[in-house]
Design a protein around this motif. Sequence first.
Motif, PDB file in Angstrom:
ATOM      1  N   LYS B 274     -76.021   1.380 -39.381  1.00  0.00           N
ATOM      2  CA  LYS B 274     -75.777   0.381 -38.336  1.00  0.00           C
ATOM      3  C   LYS B 274     -74.340   0.356 -37.827  1.00  0.00           C
ATOM      4  N   LEU B 275     -73.597   1.430 -38.104  1.00  0.00           N
ATOM      5  CA  LEU B 275     -72.235   1.470 -37.561  1.00  0.00           C
ATOM      6  C   LEU B 275     -72.268   1.558 -36.034  1.00  0.00           C
ATOM      7  N   CYS B 276     -73.317   2.210 -35.490  1.00  0.00           N
ATOM      8  CA  CYS B 276     -73.410   2.322 -34.033  1.00  0.00           C
ATOM      9  C   CYS B 276     -73.529   0.946 -33.387  1.00  0.00           C
ATOM     10  N   VAL B 277     -74.120  -0.011 -34.121  1.00  0.00           N
ATOM     11  CA  VAL B 277     -74.222  -1.367 -33.577  1.00  0.00           C
ATOM     12  C   VAL B 277     -72.862  -2.062 -33.689  1.00  0.00           C
ATOM     13  N   GLN B 278     -72.165  -1.800 -34.817  1.00  0.00           N
ATOM     14  CA  GLN B 278     -70.876  -2.481 -35.025  1.00  0.00           C
ATOM     15  C   GLN B 278     -69.801  -2.052 -34.030  1.00  0.00           C
ATOM     16  N   VAL B 279     -69.861  -0.798 -33.584  1.00  0.00           N
ATOM     17  CA  VAL B 279     -68.813  -0.348 -32.663  1.00  0.00           C
ATOM     18  C   VAL B 279     -69.107  -0.741 -31.219  1.00  0.00           C
ATOM     19  N   CYS B 280     -70.349  -1.166 -30.947  1.00  0.00           N
ATOM     20  CA  CYS B 280     -70.742  -1.371 -29.548  1.00  0.00           C
ATOM     21  C   CYS B 280     -70.036  -2.582 -28.938  1.00  0.00           C
ATOM     22  N   PRO B 281     -69.296  -2.379 -27.855  1.00  0.00           N
ATOM     23  CA  PRO B 281     -68.595  -3.502 -27.236  1.00  0.00           C
ATOM     24  C   PRO B 281     -69.531  -4.503 -26.557  1.00  0.00           C
ATOM     25  N   THR B 282     -70.787  -4.111 -26.290  1.00  0.00           N
ATOM     26  CA  THR B 282     -71.700  -5.092 -25.708  1.00  0.00           C
ATOM     27  C   THR B 282     -72.735  -5.549 -26.721  1.00  0.00           C
ATOM     28  N   GLY B 283     -72.592  -5.100 -27.966  1.00  0.00           N
ATOM     29  CA  GLY B 283     -73.407  -5.629 -29.049  1.00  0.00           C
ATOM     30  C   GLY B 283     -74.866  -5.204 -29.037  1.00  0.00           C
ATOM     31  N   ILE B 284     -75.171  -4.022 -28.480  1.00  0.00           N
ATOM     32  CA  ILE B 284     -76.571  -3.589 -28.483  1.00  0.00           C
ATOM     33  C   ILE B 284     -76.778  -2.510 -29.524  1.00  0.00           C
ATOM     34  N   ASP B 285     -78.045  -2.179 -29.763  1.00  0.00           N
ATOM     35  CA  ASP B 285     -78.405  -1.108 -30.678  1.00  0.00           C
ATOM     36  C   ASP B 285     -78.892   0.055 -29.823  1.00  0.00           C
ATOM     37  N   ILE B 286     -78.127   1.135 -29.800  1.00  0.00           N
ATOM     38  CA  ILE B 286     -78.441   2.264 -28.922  1.00  0.00           C
ATOM     39  C   ILE B 286     -79.783   2.880 -29.305  1.00  0.00           C
ATOM     40  N   ARG B 287     -80.214   2.649 -30.546  1.00  0.00           N
ATOM     41  CA  ARG B 287     -81.458   3.271 -31.010  1.00  0.00           C
ATOM     42  C   ARG B 287     -82.692   2.627 -30.390  1.00  0.00           C
ATOM     43  N   ASP B 288     -82.489   1.496 -29.671  1.00  0.00           N
ATOM     44  CA  ASP B 288     -83.618   0.865 -28.989  1.00  0.00           C
ATOM     45  C   ASP B 288     -83.918   1.510 -27.643  1.00  0.00           C
ATOM     46  N   GLY B 289     -83.163   2.531 -27.299  1.00  0.00           N
ATOM     47  CA  GLY B 289     -83.410   3.208 -26.029  1.00  0.00           C
ATOM     48  C   GLY B 289     -82.454   2.763 -24.945  1.00  0.00           C
ATOM     49  N   LEU B 290     -82.699   3.222 -23.726  1.00  0.00           N
ATOM     50  CA  LEU B 290     -81.819   2.931 -22.598  1.00  0.00           C
ATOM     51  C   LEU B 290     -81.856   1.442 -22.271  1.00  0.00           C
ATOM     52  N   GLN B 291     -80.666   0.816 -22.273  1.00  0.00           N
ATOM     53  CA  GLN B 291     -80.586  -0.616 -21.965  1.00  0.00           C
ATOM     54  C   GLN B 291     -79.520  -0.839 -20.903  1.00  0.00           C
ATOM     55  N   TYR B 292     -79.745  -1.823 -20.054  1.00  0.00           N
ATOM     56  CA  TYR B 292     -78.792  -1.987 -18.969  1.00  0.00           C
ATOM     57  C   TYR B 292     -77.460  -2.538 -19.473  1.00  0.00           C
ATOM     58  N   GLN B 293     -77.434  -3.077 -20.700  1.00  0.00           N
ATOM     59  CA  GLN B 293     -76.159  -3.551 -21.252  1.00  0.00           C
ATOM     60  C   GLN B 293     -75.258  -2.397 -21.693  1.00  0.00           C
ATOM     61  N   CYS B 294     -75.818  -1.198 -21.848  1.00  0.00           N
ATOM     62  CA  CYS B 294     -75.021  -0.070 -22.329  1.00  0.00           C
ATOM     63  C   CYS B 294     -74.062   0.379 -21.239  1.00  0.00           C
ATOM     64  N   ILE B 295     -72.755   0.326 -21.527  1.00  0.00           N
ATOM     65  CA  ILE B 295     -71.789   0.715 -20.507  1.00  0.00           C
ATOM     66  C   ILE B 295     -71.390   2.179 -20.641  1.00  0.00           C
ATOM     67  N   GLY B 296     -72.046   2.900 -21.536  1.00  0.00           N
ATOM     68  CA  GLY B 296     -71.792   4.339 -21.652  1.00  0.00           C
ATOM     69  C   GLY B 296     -70.403   4.673 -22.154  1.00  0.00           C
ATOM     70  N   CYS B 297     -69.869   3.866 -23.106  1.00  0.00           N
ATOM     71  CA  CYS B 297     -68.501   4.108 -23.559  1.00  0.00           C
ATOM     72  C   CYS B 297     -68.459   5.180 -24.633  1.00  0.00           C
ATOM     73  N   ALA B 298     -69.620   5.513 -25.209  1.00  0.00           N
ATOM     74  CA  ALA B 298     -69.748   6.600 -26.186  1.00  0.00           C
ATOM     75  C   ALA B 298     -69.086   6.307 -27.529  1.00  0.00           C
ATOM     76  N   ALA B 299     -68.769   5.024 -27.796  1.00  0.00           N
ATOM     77  CA  ALA B 299     -68.198   4.669 -29.100  1.00  0.00           C
ATOM     78  C   ALA B 299     -69.204   4.981 -30.203  1.00  0.00           C
ATOM     79  N   CYS B 300     -70.503   4.775 -29.911  1.00  0.00           N
ATOM     80  CA  CYS B 300     -71.532   5.024 -30.926  1.00  0.00           C
ATOM     81  C   CYS B 300     -71.659   6.521 -31.222  1.00  0.00           C
ATOM     82  N   ILE B 301     -71.364   7.371 -30.206  1.00  0.00           N
ATOM     83  CA  ILE B 301     -71.412   8.823 -30.454  1.00  0.00           C
ATOM     84  C   ILE B 301     -70.336   9.195 -31.472  1.00  0.00           C
TER      85      ILE B 301
END
Lengths: 102, 473
Positions: B274-301
């Motif tokens: 769950k580190l990908c959730v912790q780094v997300c600046p908009t607080g989403i889980d990238i594993r749930d698929g494409l979400q409009y809250q994702c700003i594409g900052c690539a911190a989770c990558i």
Amino acid sequence: MTTDTENSSEENLPTIQKVISILWPSFVMAAFATIFFFTVFSPSELALIKGWTDVSNLAGYTIGFFLFWLLTALSCALTCFFRKPCTPKYYKNTDELDDAEE
Amino acid sequence: MSEEKKISKQATSSSNKDDSGTMYKKRDKIYPRETKGVFSRLRNIAMLALLGIYYGLAWLQWDSHQAILFDLPARKFYIFDLIFWPQDFFLLTLLLIVAAYSLFFFTALAGRLWCGYACPQTVWTEIFLWFERKIEGSRQQQIKLDKQPISTAKLTRKISKHVVWLIFSLWTGFTFVGYFTPIRELTTEFITWNLGPWETFWIFFYGFATYGNAGWLREQVCIYMCPYARFQSAMFDKDTLLVAYDEERGDPRGARKKGVDPASIGKGDCIDCKLCVQVCPTGIDIRDGLQYQCIGCAACIDVCDEVMDKVGYPRGLVRYTTDHAIHHEASPILRPRVIIYAAILLLLLAAMAYAIVSRNPVGLDIIRDRNTLYNETPMGLVENVYTLKVVNMTDHKQTYELSVSGLPESKLLGDYKNMQVASGEVGSFVVRLQVDPIVLKRPSTAVEFHLQSTSQTDLAVTETGKFLGPLVQ
């Protein structure tokens, strides 16, 4: 049916989204209005018509912008106000809908 | 709409169940964990470059004026060698259309590059987060600090954070106003404590907006205020670059002992840290698929690659990819959508460049004397009086000469010769035009005014005015 569910979600909007939906679109539109209006009319020349000689352009832009913002914000607020559902029956329906969803 | 709602519901519910020991409630503060990696470095470079341009460019002098100055009181914009006037307004409209098409083009091609790397909201939030980390410590320390009861230590940290934020915001506001009032003058006014009331107001207003947006609202600006986030799906297709989790490779997720082959225990590559959730600046889980809250900052990558390195799996469980590519289909970069956007963009850019280059740098306004229709001179001639407003949009002082045509044997008097106008100024000249009433066939005759620079032959303008005379019997 769909409008009911949409309305019910609108009622549950976070406060911040409600505030933003009044202040933010009105801010953007006020900015546009200010740009368009003052491109055509120079504030200090407008003030001269009224006989005010001590109004600088910067003061004119500022006051003009906030007047526009006040108007657009009022309009946004009225829109939000009139979008509120008016029939008490409506609430019953959405409760049922919510129950059904869960 | 309903799909989007479902997605966002999923997103909030998954971020609610964070493993860091805190139960996230809806709209609670997000503490993005700091990341290190290729994309964090790219983001930092973009941030420093953009902030450098914003705070630095205001100080750059060009010839005798500030390089970029939107001189609102004088109603002209300086951009390096170019001076723009209210009559160039259509260029601004063109610029906005170009900006919109660039956004369409880059979104179709590479997804939300703008949001992740260049948007002012992202850039200022990043620098505010950096201040916050320097003062309050890492993500864990910040969460701990916020849970503590009020103490002097906590207050000191909190107050110093806000003081630093506020000073930085006011500097931002000062720079902003510095693009409208020459920043060197503004600095002198500030040092001598002599700032004008409106300048002071806008410094505080813009400063407050910066403090509020980057310090407090943060991801809520992207989620609730940004129109682009809402309509970007219209520009996406299955070949658009996006940040995605490889579900096929990662699922089923779960913890496992080190060195165990995931296939042997029926698991995928995702260790569910769950580190990908912790780094997300908009607080989403990238594993749930494409979400409009994702700003594409690539911190989770970045953070997932780090984890993959640690557990010894190949990188790229979360990666930049396209919908087609992640499902093993061909994913061409050049496709009709991209080509059409690019073609329109190039066309618009060419039109804009042409419009700027072909601007006539001399402007002429003819204002007839409003008080009298015409005068009659003792010699029996009919005379009209005009005020000419001559705009010099070149970067040199110019001398002009006026001539008229359309009236036979007319005579010009007044300031029609040696009309001097400084660069970027509007000159006002009064001329009188006299003619024998015999040549007047109508009470109103069109007259052409030619203005010609004496030093530059190609610098000329022709405007039509009216000559009024007595009714002809």
